[in-house]
Write a protein that holds these residues in place. Structure first.
Motif, PDB file in Angstrom:
ATOM      1  N   GLY A  32       8.616  11.324  -1.928  1.00 21.32           N
ATOM      2  CA  GLY A  32       8.897  11.529  -3.279  1.00 21.32           C
ATOM      3  C   GLY A  32       7.799  11.195  -4.116  1.00 21.32           C
ATOM      4  N   ASN A  33       7.959  10.572  -5.413  1.00 18.93           N
ATOM      5  CA  ASN A  33       7.248   9.901  -6.009  1.00 18.93           C
ATOM      6  C   ASN A  33       7.105   8.245  -6.137  1.00 18.93           C
ATOM      7  OD1 ASN A  33       6.070  12.154  -7.493  1.00 18.93           O
ATOM      8  ND2 ASN A  33       7.902  12.321  -8.999  1.00 18.93           N
ATOM      9  N   SER A  34       7.628   7.920  -5.108  1.00 22.36           N
ATOM     10  CA  SER A  34       7.867   6.365  -4.904  1.00 22.36           C
ATOM     11  C   SER A  34       6.364   6.039  -4.510  1.00 22.36           C
ATOM     12  CB  SER A  34       8.836   5.799  -3.760  1.00 22.36           C
ATOM     13  OG  SER A  34      10.166   6.375  -4.486  1.00 22.36           O
ATOM     14  N   VAL A  35       6.069   4.720  -4.907  1.00 19.93           N
ATOM     15  CA  VAL A  35       4.977   3.888  -4.380  1.00 19.93           C
ATOM     16  C   VAL A  35       5.750   2.416  -4.282  1.00 19.93           C
ATOM     17  CG1 VAL A  35       2.657   2.594  -4.916  1.00 19.93           C
ATOM     18  CG2 VAL A  35       3.273   5.123  -6.002  1.00 19.93           C
ATOM     19  N   HIS A 251       2.780   5.080   5.951  1.00 22.33           N
ATOM     20  CA  HIS A 251       2.743   4.325   4.810  1.00 22.33           C
ATOM     21  C   HIS A 251       0.996   4.238   4.690  1.00 22.33           C
ATOM     22  CE1 HIS A 251       6.715   4.173   3.636  1.00 22.33           C
ATOM     23  NE2 HIS A 251       6.954   3.430   4.635  1.00 22.33           N
ATOM     24  N   ILE A 252       0.453   4.412   3.431  1.00 23.76           N
ATOM     25  CA  ILE A 252      -0.987   4.571   3.191  1.00 23.76           C
ATOM     26  C   ILE A 252      -1.123   3.460   1.891  1.00 23.76           C
ATOM     27  CG2 ILE A 252      -3.172   5.548   2.725  1.00 23.76           C
ATOM     28  CD1 ILE A 252      -2.182   8.276   4.477  1.00 23.76           C
ATOM     29  N   PRO A 253      -1.692   2.410   2.139  1.00 18.24           N
ATOM     30  CA  PRO A 253      -2.023   1.649   0.699  1.00 18.24           C
ATOM     31  C   PRO A 253      -3.086   2.158   0.013  1.00 18.24           C
ATOM     32  CG  PRO A 253      -1.822   0.332   2.830  1.00 18.24           C
ATOM     33  CD  PRO A 253      -1.875   1.738   3.227  1.00 18.24           C
ATOM     34  N   ALA A 254      -2.910   1.960  -1.460  1.00 13.30           N
ATOM     35  CA  ALA A 254      -3.959   2.150  -2.354  1.00 13.30           C
ATOM     36  C   ALA A 254      -4.632   0.916  -2.324  1.00 13.30           C
ATOM     37  CB  ALA A 254      -3.568   2.629  -3.651  1.00 13.30           C
ATOM     38  N   GLY A 273      -2.669  10.525  -1.929  1.00 10.27           N
ATOM     39  CA  GLY A 273      -1.787  10.677  -1.183  1.00 10.27           C
ATOM     40  C   GLY A 273      -1.350   9.262  -0.630  1.00 10.27           C
ATOM     41  N   ALA A 274      -2.025   8.195  -1.072  1.00 15.66           N
ATOM     42  CA  ALA A 274      -1.656   6.964  -0.830  1.00 15.66           C
ATOM     43  C   ALA A 274      -0.076   6.624  -1.351  1.00 15.66           C
ATOM     44  CB  ALA A 274      -2.681   5.699  -1.290  1.00 15.66           C
ATOM     45  N   ASN A 275       0.716   5.537  -1.000  1.00 19.71           N
ATOM     46  CA  ASN A 275       1.880   5.669  -1.347  1.00 19.71           C
ATOM     47  C   ASN A 275       2.414   4.029  -1.281  1.00 19.71           C
ATOM     48  OD1 ASN A 275       2.172   5.495   1.675  1.00 19.71           O
ATOM     49  ND2 ASN A 275       4.463   5.708   1.214  1.00 19.71           N
ATOM     50  N   VAL A 276       1.605   2.990  -1.394  1.00 12.55           N
ATOM     51  CA  VAL A 276       1.709   1.767  -1.327  1.00 12.55           C
ATOM     52  C   VAL A 276       0.629   0.714  -1.925  1.00 12.55           C
ATOM     53  CG1 VAL A 276       1.952  -0.380   0.425  1.00 12.55           C
ATOM     54  CG2 VAL A 276       2.776   1.831   1.135  1.00 12.55           C
ATOM     55  N   LEU A 277       1.306  -0.073  -2.622  1.00  9.09           N
ATOM     56  CA  LEU A 277       0.408  -1.072  -3.368  1.00  9.09           C
ATOM     57  C   LEU A 277       0.870  -2.568  -3.004  1.00  9.09           C
ATOM     58  CD1 LEU A 277       0.440   0.355  -7.004  1.00  9.09           C
ATOM     59  CD2 LEU A 277      -1.463   0.218  -5.622  1.00  9.09           C
ATOM     60  N   MET A 278      -0.248  -3.372  -2.774  1.00  3.09           N
ATOM     61  CA  MET A 278       0.115  -4.740  -2.259  1.00  3.09           C
ATOM     62  C   MET A 278      -0.333  -5.668  -3.061  1.00  3.09           C
ATOM     63  SD  MET A 278      -1.032  -3.853   1.637  1.00  3.09           S
ATOM     64  CE  MET A 278      -0.793  -5.265   2.044  1.00  3.09           C
ATOM     65  N   PRO A 279       0.312  -6.108  -4.402  1.00  2.00           N
ATOM     66  CA  PRO A 279       0.066  -7.207  -4.988  1.00  2.00           C
ATOM     67  C   PRO A 279      -0.215  -8.627  -4.389  1.00  2.00           C
ATOM     68  CG  PRO A 279       2.325  -6.822  -5.344  1.00  2.00           C
ATOM     69  CD  PRO A 279       1.776  -5.574  -4.358  1.00  2.00           C
ATOM     70  N   ASN A 280      -1.282  -9.455  -4.514  1.00  2.00           N
ATOM     71  CA  ASN A 280      -1.377 -10.456  -4.026  1.00  2.00           C
ATOM     72  C   ASN A 280      -0.860 -11.692  -4.449  1.00  2.00           C
ATOM     73  OD1 ASN A 280      -2.698 -12.760  -2.760  1.00  2.00           O
ATOM     74  ND2 ASN A 280      -4.811 -11.973  -2.637  1.00  2.00           N
ATOM     75  N   ALA A 326      11.106   0.116   2.763  1.00  2.00           N
ATOM     76  CA  ALA A 326      10.697   1.224   3.222  1.00  2.00           C
ATOM     77  C   ALA A 326       9.950   1.021   4.559  1.00  2.00           C
ATOM     78  CB  ALA A 326       9.273   1.570   2.351  1.00  2.00           C
ATOM     79  N   ASP A 327      11.007   1.045   5.571  1.00  2.00           N
ATOM     80  CA  ASP A 327      10.519   1.134   7.056  1.00  2.00           C
ATOM     81  C   ASP A 327       9.865   2.133   7.625  1.00  2.00           C
ATOM     82  OD1 ASP A 327      11.633  -1.776   7.939  1.00  2.00           O
ATOM     83  OD2 ASP A 327      13.373  -0.793   7.541  1.00  2.00           O
TER      84      ASP A 327
END
Length: 341
Positions: A32-35, A251-254, A273-280, A326-327
């Motif tokens: 969907g549109n989820s990140v 799953h592909i991080p930006a 097409g990335a769909n993950v963000l990883m705040p530090n 999001a497994d």
């Protein structure tokens, strides 16, 4: 001509517009549109490895080394969990002080504190199969181990003699033990051309990865690759879009590295097409010392405070943040096949 061959030709032509449109269609079909958010915790910048591209390599004497104690790790996880994060990525150098027994203890405690509601991802480098099995038994859900390049000679050179075969064997061990498995590669390494990037993407597809992290290679001034040319971000964007088309369920991080090259680099990856963000969520005082590459962004900001900012960035490209754990879709499908359902 197969559909994948056509996408490869568009990559060679540099046709980002058509590739990104195709990538976003596939992304929406599966996510969907989820990140999805993952809290990144960099627990140690000590490393026994001497990779030529890495700013925390063993021989870089300019690094101010640190190790978080267990209570600092738990405090960061507690704060992230309260804020809504349901995946935590514990990443460090290959630090002998964080051996298998200690990491198992940390994983068990995180699982206990979160009531097993949070997924724990580890990124601790190459370990023995026995160590991976112990970490899985302790409750670790996922493991990240990037192969960085599919070229055996380049891999051995960049990793100071560590073979690609050894890396791939570790990934095989992880998958066979039931980990949701992540890997990936850098784009723009010295000596790399389009055909090698295509080999990287094909290898990622062959490995059936649950998570694939890619990002631009940024030369670090305190490494042997300090004088390597900087490849424009567009090459990473082309690779991201093609990767999504080759690996639709991963799953592909930006990645932060993209945001370090260009202010809207992460948004551009999300649009490809990335769909993950990883705040530090590491303590602010240690963030400046975990510099795999120069120019890293958000070093003076609390990662939890960044979540609101990320929401705005994601909305700007027509997406929305999700706190779901999001497994991996590939791991879920593999489990169903093995169960015969």
């Amino acid at each position: 001509m197969s559909e994948l061959s056509r996408w490869e030709d568009l990559f060679r032509e540099g046709n980002l517009k058509e590739l990104s449109l195709g990538a976003m269609k596939v992304t929406r079909e599966h996510f969907g549109n989820s990140v999805f958010l993952r809290g990144l915790l960099e627990y140690s910048n000590y490393c026994s490895c001497n990779c030529f591209y890495c700013g925390i390599r063993r021989d870089n004497g300019r690094v101010e080394r640190y190790r978080l104690d267990d209570d600092m790790i738990y405090a960061a996880v507690d704060s992230g969990f309260i804020r809504g994060l349901r995946t935590f990525v514990l990443q460090g150098g290959e630090d002998p002080e964080f051996g298998t027994d200690r990491m198992c203890r940390v994983v068990r405690e995180i699982k206990r504190r979160t009531g097993d509601a949070a997924a724990v991802t580890l990124s601790c480098g190459i370990l023995s199969r026995e160590s991976y099995a112990a970490l899985k038994d302790a409750g670790a859900d996922r493991y990240l181990l990037r192969f960085e390049t599919a070229d055996t000679e380049l891999h051995s050179y960049l990793r100071d003699g560590v073979s690609l075969e050894r890396r791939l064997k570790a990934l095989e061990d992880l998958r066979s033990l039931g980990f949701q498995t992540g890997s990936g590669f850098m784009v723009g390494l010295p000596g790399e051309d389009d055909e090698l990037i295509l080999r990287n993407i094909r290898l990622a597809r062959k490995l059936e990865l649950d998570m694939i992290g890619i990002g631009p290679f940024i030369p670090h001034p305190a490494t042997p690759l300090r004088d390597a040319p900087q490849v424009p971000l567009e090459k990473t964007l082309l690779a991201t879009a093609l990767l999504r088309l080759f690996c639709p369920r991963a799953h592909i991080p930006a990645t932060t590295a993209a945001g370090s090259l260009e202010p809207d680099g992460r948004e551009k990856m999300l649009s490809c097409g990335a769909n993950v963000l990883m705040p530090n969520i590491s303590p602010v005082e240690v963030k400046p010392h975990y510099l795999l590459y120069p120019g890293k962004i958000c070093l003076d900001e609390d990662g939890l405070h960044c979540i609101g900012c990320l929401g705005g960035r994601v909305a700007a490209v027509g997406r929305k943040l999700s706190f779901d754990r999001a497994d991996g879709l590939i791991c879920k499908r593999r489990d169903r096949v093995e169960a015969g359902t």
